[in-house]
Write a protein that holds these residues in place. Sequence first.
Motif, PDB file in Angstrom:
ATOM      1  N   ASP A  56       0.825  -1.217   0.000  1.00  0.00           N
ATOM      2  CA  ASP A  56       0.000   0.000   0.000  1.00  0.00           C
ATOM      3  C   ASP A  56       0.856   1.263   0.000  1.00  0.00           C
ATOM      4  O   ASP A  56       0.410   2.325  -0.439  1.00  0.00           O
ATOM      5  CB  ASP A  56      -0.937   0.011   1.218  1.00  0.00           C
ATOM      6  CG  ASP A  56      -2.021  -1.058   1.120  1.00  0.00           C
ATOM      7  OD1 ASP A  56      -2.189  -1.629   0.017  1.00  0.00           O
ATOM      8  OD2 ASP A  56      -2.682  -1.335   2.152  1.00  0.00           O
ATOM      9  N   ALA A  57       2.082   1.147   0.507  1.00  0.00           N
ATOM     10  CA  ALA A  57       2.968   2.321   0.550  1.00  0.00           C
ATOM     11  C   ALA A  57       3.597   2.609  -0.814  1.00  0.00           C
ATOM     12  O   ALA A  57       4.236   3.644  -0.993  1.00  0.00           O
ATOM     13  CB  ALA A  57       4.064   2.092   1.595  1.00  0.00           C
ATOM     14  N   ARG A  58       3.418   1.699  -1.762  1.00  0.00           N
ATOM     15  CA  ARG A  58       3.996   1.871  -3.098  1.00  0.00           C
ATOM     16  C   ARG A  58       2.995   2.529  -4.046  1.00  0.00           C
ATOM     17  O   ARG A  58       1.792   2.384  -3.881  1.00  0.00           O
ATOM     18  CB  ARG A  58       4.363   0.502  -3.691  1.00  0.00           C
ATOM     19  CG  ARG A  58       5.318  -0.297  -2.855  1.00  0.00           C
ATOM     20  CD  ARG A  58       6.729   0.101  -3.144  1.00  0.00           C
ATOM     21  NE  ARG A  58       7.687  -0.763  -2.431  1.00  0.00           N
ATOM     22  CZ  ARG A  58       8.991  -0.736  -2.645  1.00  0.00           C
ATOM     23  NH1 ARG A  58       9.505   0.091  -3.549  1.00  0.00           N
ATOM     24  NH2 ARG A  58       9.794  -1.527  -1.967  1.00  0.00           N
ATOM     25  N   ASP A  59       3.524   3.190  -5.053  1.00  0.00           N
ATOM     26  CA  ASP A  59       2.676   3.725  -6.128  1.00  0.00           C
ATOM     27  C   ASP A  59       2.531   2.623  -7.173  1.00  0.00           C
ATOM     28  O   ASP A  59       3.411   2.432  -8.021  1.00  0.00           O
ATOM     29  CB  ASP A  59       3.339   4.967  -6.731  1.00  0.00           C
ATOM     30  CG  ASP A  59       2.534   5.530  -7.887  1.00  0.00           C
ATOM     31  OD1 ASP A  59       1.489   4.940  -8.240  1.00  0.00           O
ATOM     32  OD2 ASP A  59       2.958   6.557  -8.453  1.00  0.00           O
ATOM     33  N   MET A  60       1.433   1.887  -7.109  1.00  0.00           N
ATOM     34  CA  MET A  60       1.277   0.717  -7.983  1.00  0.00           C
ATOM     35  C   MET A  60       1.079   1.094  -9.445  1.00  0.00           C
ATOM     36  O   MET A  60       1.145   0.228 -10.321  1.00  0.00           O
ATOM     37  CB  MET A  60       0.129  -0.171  -7.486  1.00  0.00           C
ATOM     38  CG  MET A  60       0.457  -0.959  -6.222  1.00  0.00           C
ATOM     39  SD  MET A  60       1.929  -2.019  -6.379  1.00  0.00           S
ATOM     40  CE  MET A  60       1.338  -3.313  -7.467  1.00  0.00           C
ATOM     41  N   SER A  61       0.827   2.400  -9.706  1.00  0.00           N
ATOM     42  CA  SER A  61       0.696   2.797 -11.118  1.00  0.00           C
ATOM     43  C   SER A  61       2.042   2.675 -11.837  1.00  0.00           C
ATOM     44  O   SER A  61       2.100   2.700 -13.061  1.00  0.00           O
ATOM     45  CB  SER A  61       0.151   4.225 -11.224  1.00  0.00           C
ATOM     46  OG  SER A  61       1.133   5.149 -10.788  1.00  0.00           O
ATOM     47  N   LEU A  62       3.120   2.532 -11.070  1.00  0.00           N
ATOM     48  CA  LEU A  62       4.448   2.386 -11.670  1.00  0.00           C
ATOM     49  C   LEU A  62       4.722   0.950 -12.114  1.00  0.00           C
ATOM     50  O   LEU A  62       5.738   0.684 -12.761  1.00  0.00           O
ATOM     51  CB  LEU A  62       5.530   2.795 -10.655  1.00  0.00           C
ATOM     52  CG  LEU A  62       5.483   4.234 -10.136  1.00  0.00           C
ATOM     53  CD1 LEU A  62       6.537   4.446  -9.059  1.00  0.00           C
ATOM     54  CD2 LEU A  62       5.703   5.205 -11.285  1.00  0.00           C
ATOM     55  N   LYS A  91      -8.442  -4.098  -3.650  1.00  0.00           N
ATOM     56  CA  LYS A  91      -8.053  -2.691  -3.749  1.00  0.00           C
ATOM     57  C   LYS A  91      -7.739  -2.276  -5.185  1.00  0.00           C
ATOM     58  O   LYS A  91      -8.048  -1.168  -5.612  1.00  0.00           O
ATOM     59  CB  LYS A  91      -6.800  -2.490  -2.877  1.00  0.00           C
ATOM     60  CG  LYS A  91      -6.679  -1.097  -2.356  1.00  0.00           C
ATOM     61  CD  LYS A  91      -5.548  -0.946  -1.382  1.00  0.00           C
ATOM     62  CE  LYS A  91      -5.186   0.528  -1.368  1.00  0.00           C
ATOM     63  NZ  LYS A  91      -3.864   0.801  -0.935  1.00  0.00           N
ATOM     64  N   LEU A  92      -7.085  -3.170  -5.910  1.00  0.00           N
ATOM     65  CA  LEU A  92      -6.650  -2.870  -7.277  1.00  0.00           C
ATOM     66  C   LEU A  92      -7.083  -4.026  -8.191  1.00  0.00           C
ATOM     67  O   LEU A  92      -6.277  -4.886  -8.551  1.00  0.00           O
ATOM     68  CB  LEU A  92      -5.123  -2.736  -7.331  1.00  0.00           C
ATOM     69  CG  LEU A  92      -4.470  -1.697  -6.427  1.00  0.00           C
ATOM     70  CD1 LEU A  92      -2.979  -1.952  -6.306  1.00  0.00           C
ATOM     71  CD2 LEU A  92      -4.715  -0.304  -6.994  1.00  0.00           C
ATOM     72  N   CYS A  95      -4.936  -5.104 -11.194  1.00  0.00           N
ATOM     73  CA  CYS A  95      -3.515  -5.447 -11.020  1.00  0.00           C
ATOM     74  C   CYS A  95      -3.296  -6.936 -11.308  1.00  0.00           C
ATOM     75  O   CYS A  95      -3.953  -7.797 -10.727  1.00  0.00           O
ATOM     76  CB  CYS A  95      -3.084  -5.129  -9.585  1.00  0.00           C
ATOM     77  SG  CYS A  95      -1.353  -5.531  -9.258  1.00  0.00           S
TER      78      CYS A  95
END
Length: 204
Positions: A56-62, A91-92, A95
């Motif tokens: 969750d602390a990561r920007d998963m759009s990357l 959540k995503l 993904c």
Amino acid sequence: MTITYPLKRGLYVNLTNRCPCRCVFCLRQNGDGVGGSDSLWLEREPTAEEVCASIDARDMSLFDELVFCGYGEPTERLDVLLAVARHVRQKLPACRIRINTNGLSDLINGRPTAPLLEGLIDVVSVSLNTPDPDEYERICRPAFGCQSYDAMLAFAKACRQYVPDVVLTVVDSPVTTPEKQAACRAIADSIGVRLRVRPYEGAQ
Ligand code: SF4
């Protein structure tokens, strides 16, 4: 402690350092990371909550995908893996979620495990390594002995029913001759999955 780490276009999840194999080519023998990551040796195994917090602390759009693959066999912690996958799926939803595995999950967990992946995992990538069961035992040195090769193939085959994309992999190396690769492809064809010849870069 490194719970998640970026590699190419994926965010990788390091659940455990346990593995029932002792592959002669395992990166863990000579290093402590993958692709410039911090050390993947864990002080202790992270809880599902800690893994989810790290993601969750990561920007998963990357990233294009979440990959369960660290310095150990992820299905050694199947319950945590499934809990984390459930969290990310919720959540995503878009993904892609992949497991890189030695395929020994059923032996590790003592039950059929492919059905548990349904709806949570998009890709299962199983290390085939060789078309020869005897060579498999020699180079992967599985704790479960000679039943391991057949169990690995049975797991991959079972995954087909529950996971959209199932892949057998073989590492591209000087000992993986074109003949061996062709034999691996025939095995993959025989159980209805695809074969990927992958560069040598990770613990799985
Ligand atoms: S390469 Fe993978 S399966 Fe083999 S010992 Fe290393 S972590 Fe285990």
